[in-house]
Design a protein around this motif. Structure first.
Motif, PDB file in Angstrom:
ATOM      1  N   GLU A 144       1.001  -1.295  -0.055  1.00 47.55           N
ATOM      2  CA  GLU A 144       0.031   0.151   0.041  1.00 47.55           C
ATOM      3  C   GLU A 144       0.780   1.130   0.051  1.00 47.55           C
ATOM      4  OE1 GLU A 144      -3.494   2.279   2.698  1.00 47.55           O
ATOM      5  OE2 GLU A 144      -2.725   0.357   3.266  1.00 47.55           O
ATOM      6  N   GLU A 145       2.045   1.256   0.931  1.00 51.24           N
ATOM      7  CA  GLU A 145       2.792   2.485   0.931  1.00 51.24           C
ATOM      8  C   GLU A 145       3.672   2.505  -0.463  1.00 51.24           C
ATOM      9  OE1 GLU A 145       6.540   4.248   3.176  1.00 51.24           O
ATOM     10  OE2 GLU A 145       6.003   2.012   3.921  1.00 51.24           O
ATOM     11  N   GLU A 163       2.517   1.719  -3.564  1.00 52.25           N
ATOM     12  CA  GLU A 163       1.627   2.185  -4.325  1.00 52.25           C
ATOM     13  C   GLU A 163       1.332   3.735  -4.308  1.00 52.25           C
ATOM     14  OE1 GLU A 163      -3.306   1.284  -5.336  1.00 52.25           O
ATOM     15  OE2 GLU A 163      -1.983  -0.369  -4.934  1.00 52.25           O
ATOM     16  N   LEU A 164       1.126   4.142  -3.050  1.00 47.53           N
ATOM     17  CA  LEU A 164       0.909   5.574  -2.762  1.00 47.53           C
ATOM     18  C   LEU A 164       2.141   6.308  -3.134  1.00 47.53           C
ATOM     19  CD1 LEU A 164      -1.205   5.264   0.462  1.00 47.53           C
ATOM     20  CD2 LEU A 164      -1.975   6.123  -1.750  1.00 47.53           C
ATOM     21  N   ALA A 165       3.252   5.855  -3.209  1.00 48.38           N
ATOM     22  CA  ALA A 165       4.551   6.391  -3.650  1.00 48.38           C
ATOM     23  C   ALA A 165       4.547   6.730  -4.950  1.00 48.38           C
ATOM     24  CB  ALA A 165       5.822   5.617  -2.945  1.00 48.38           C
ATOM     25  N   SER A 166       3.887   6.043  -5.816  1.00 49.08           N
ATOM     26  CA  SER A 166       3.865   6.147  -7.198  1.00 49.08           C
ATOM     27  C   SER A 166       2.826   7.050  -8.020  1.00 49.08           C
ATOM     28  CB  SER A 166       3.676   4.694  -7.977  1.00 49.08           C
ATOM     29  OG  SER A 166       4.611   3.863  -7.224  1.00 49.08           O
ATOM     30  N   VAL A 167       1.976   7.796  -6.925  1.00 52.85           N
ATOM     31  CA  VAL A 167       1.030   8.487  -7.247  1.00 52.85           C
ATOM     32  C   VAL A 167       1.304  10.086  -7.662  1.00 52.85           C
ATOM     33  CG1 VAL A 167      -0.958   7.407  -6.415  1.00 52.85           C
ATOM     34  CG2 VAL A 167       0.261   9.399  -5.308  1.00 52.85           C
ATOM     35  N   ASN A 168       0.598  11.208  -8.226  1.00 51.92           N
ATOM     36  CA  ASN A 168       1.176  12.356  -8.420  1.00 51.92           C
ATOM     37  C   ASN A 168       1.423  13.076  -7.045  1.00 51.92           C
ATOM     38  OD1 ASN A 168      -0.927  13.465  -6.906  1.00 51.92           O
ATOM     39  ND2 ASN A 168      -2.415  13.485  -8.682  1.00 51.92           N
ATOM     40  N   HIS A 169       1.962  14.300  -7.372  1.00 55.47           N
ATOM     41  CA  HIS A 169       2.680  14.727  -6.176  1.00 55.47           C
ATOM     42  C   HIS A 169       1.931  15.723  -5.510  1.00 55.47           C
ATOM     43  CE1 HIS A 169       6.427  12.962  -7.661  1.00 55.47           C
ATOM     44  NE2 HIS A 169       6.030  13.337  -8.912  1.00 55.47           N
ATOM     45  N   SER A 170       0.565  15.711  -5.328  1.00 55.92           N
ATOM     46  CA  SER A 170      -0.148  16.471  -4.531  1.00 55.92           C
ATOM     47  C   SER A 170       0.182  16.594  -3.064  1.00 55.92           C
ATOM     48  CB  SER A 170      -1.720  16.402  -5.112  1.00 55.92           C
ATOM     49  OG  SER A 170      -2.115  15.229  -4.161  1.00 55.92           O
ATOM     50  N   ASP A 212       0.313  13.122   1.801  1.00 52.44           N
ATOM     51  CA  ASP A 212      -0.316  12.891   3.259  1.00 52.44           C
ATOM     52  C   ASP A 212      -0.860  11.497   3.356  1.00 52.44           C
ATOM     53  OD1 ASP A 212       0.142  15.423   4.345  1.00 52.44           O
ATOM     54  OD2 ASP A 212      -1.775  16.172   3.748  1.00 52.44           O
ATOM     55  N   LYS A 213      -1.648  10.836   2.504  1.00 47.78           N
ATOM     56  CA  LYS A 213      -1.738   9.573   2.383  1.00 47.78           C
ATOM     57  C   LYS A 213      -0.592   8.631   2.161  1.00 47.78           C
ATOM     58  CE  LYS A 213      -5.871  10.142  -0.488  1.00 47.78           C
ATOM     59  NZ  LYS A 213      -6.516   9.955  -1.652  1.00 47.78           N
ATOM     60  N   TRP A 214       0.251   8.888   1.475  1.00 50.18           N
ATOM     61  CA  TRP A 214       1.691   8.234   1.509  1.00 50.18           C
ATOM     62  C   TRP A 214       2.179   8.046   2.888  1.00 50.18           C
ATOM     63  CZ3 TRP A 214       6.548  10.410  -0.573  1.00 50.18           C
ATOM     64  CH2 TRP A 214       7.833   9.450  -0.786  1.00 50.18           C
ATOM     65  N   GLU A 215       2.329   9.301   3.693  1.00 48.06           N
ATOM     66  CA  GLU A 215       2.888   9.456   4.988  1.00 48.06           C
ATOM     67  C   GLU A 215       2.098   8.433   5.925  1.00 48.06           C
ATOM     68  OE1 GLU A 215       3.019  13.184   7.225  1.00 48.06           O
ATOM     69  OE2 GLU A 215       5.236  12.683   7.352  1.00 48.06           O
ATOM     70  N   PHE A 217       3.462   5.174   8.414  1.00 53.31           N
ATOM     71  CA  PHE A 217       2.983   5.124   9.703  1.00 53.31           C
ATOM     72  C   PHE A 217       2.320   3.766  10.184  1.00 53.31           C
ATOM     73  CE2 PHE A 217       3.361   9.960   9.996  1.00 53.31           C
ATOM     74  CZ  PHE A 217       4.625   9.705  10.400  1.00 53.31           C
ATOM     75  N   LYS A 218       1.362   3.303   9.092  1.00 52.93           N
ATOM     76  CA  LYS A 218       0.757   2.150   9.272  1.00 52.93           C
ATOM     77  C   LYS A 218       1.592   1.052   9.095  1.00 52.93           C
ATOM     78  CE  LYS A 218      -2.937  -0.576   7.261  1.00 52.93           C
ATOM     79  NZ  LYS A 218      -3.983  -0.830   6.131  1.00 52.93           N
ATOM     80  N   GLU A 219       2.576   1.087   8.203  1.00 50.82           N
ATOM     81  CA  GLU A 219       3.467  -0.020   7.839  1.00 50.82           C
ATOM     82  C   GLU A 219       4.295  -0.323   9.104  1.00 50.82           C
ATOM     83  OE1 GLU A 219       7.288  -1.511   7.191  1.00 50.82           O
ATOM     84  OE2 GLU A 219       7.000   0.504   7.420  1.00 50.82           O
TER      85      GLU A 219
END
Length: 77
Positions: free
Chosen positions: A28-29, A31-38, A43-46, A50-52
């Motif tokens: 999941e982390e 996947e979120l590291a590969s999205v746009n840079h908004s 925030d979702k990536w971060e 923390f969940k990981e």
């Protein structure tokens, strides 16, 4: 004193399940590291990081419990 094999089986199963949860959290982390840079996506990536980290801590605790039980069974301490 010997550990009941069913106790070892439960500890092993809990550890393996936690590892699978950890793998999912890592993916999941990633996947979120590969999205746009908004900012929202960052925030979702971060949050995923923390969940990981929390899941990893759980894995390490369950691993310790399982290893301790194995040592007790195999070596008596």
């Amino acid at each position: 004193m010997q550990t009941d094999v069913s106790d070892l089986d439960q500890l092993q199963s809990a550890y393996k399940a936690a590892v699978e949860d950890w793998i999912a959290a890592i993916r999941e982390e990633e996947e979120l590291a590969s999205v746009n840079h908004s900012i929202a996506e960052i925030d979702k990536w971060e949050a995923a990081h923390f969940k990981e980290d929390e899941v990893r801590d759980r894995v390490l605790e369950l691993k310790k419990q399982y290893e301790d039980a194995l040592r007790k069974e195999q070596f008596g301490f």
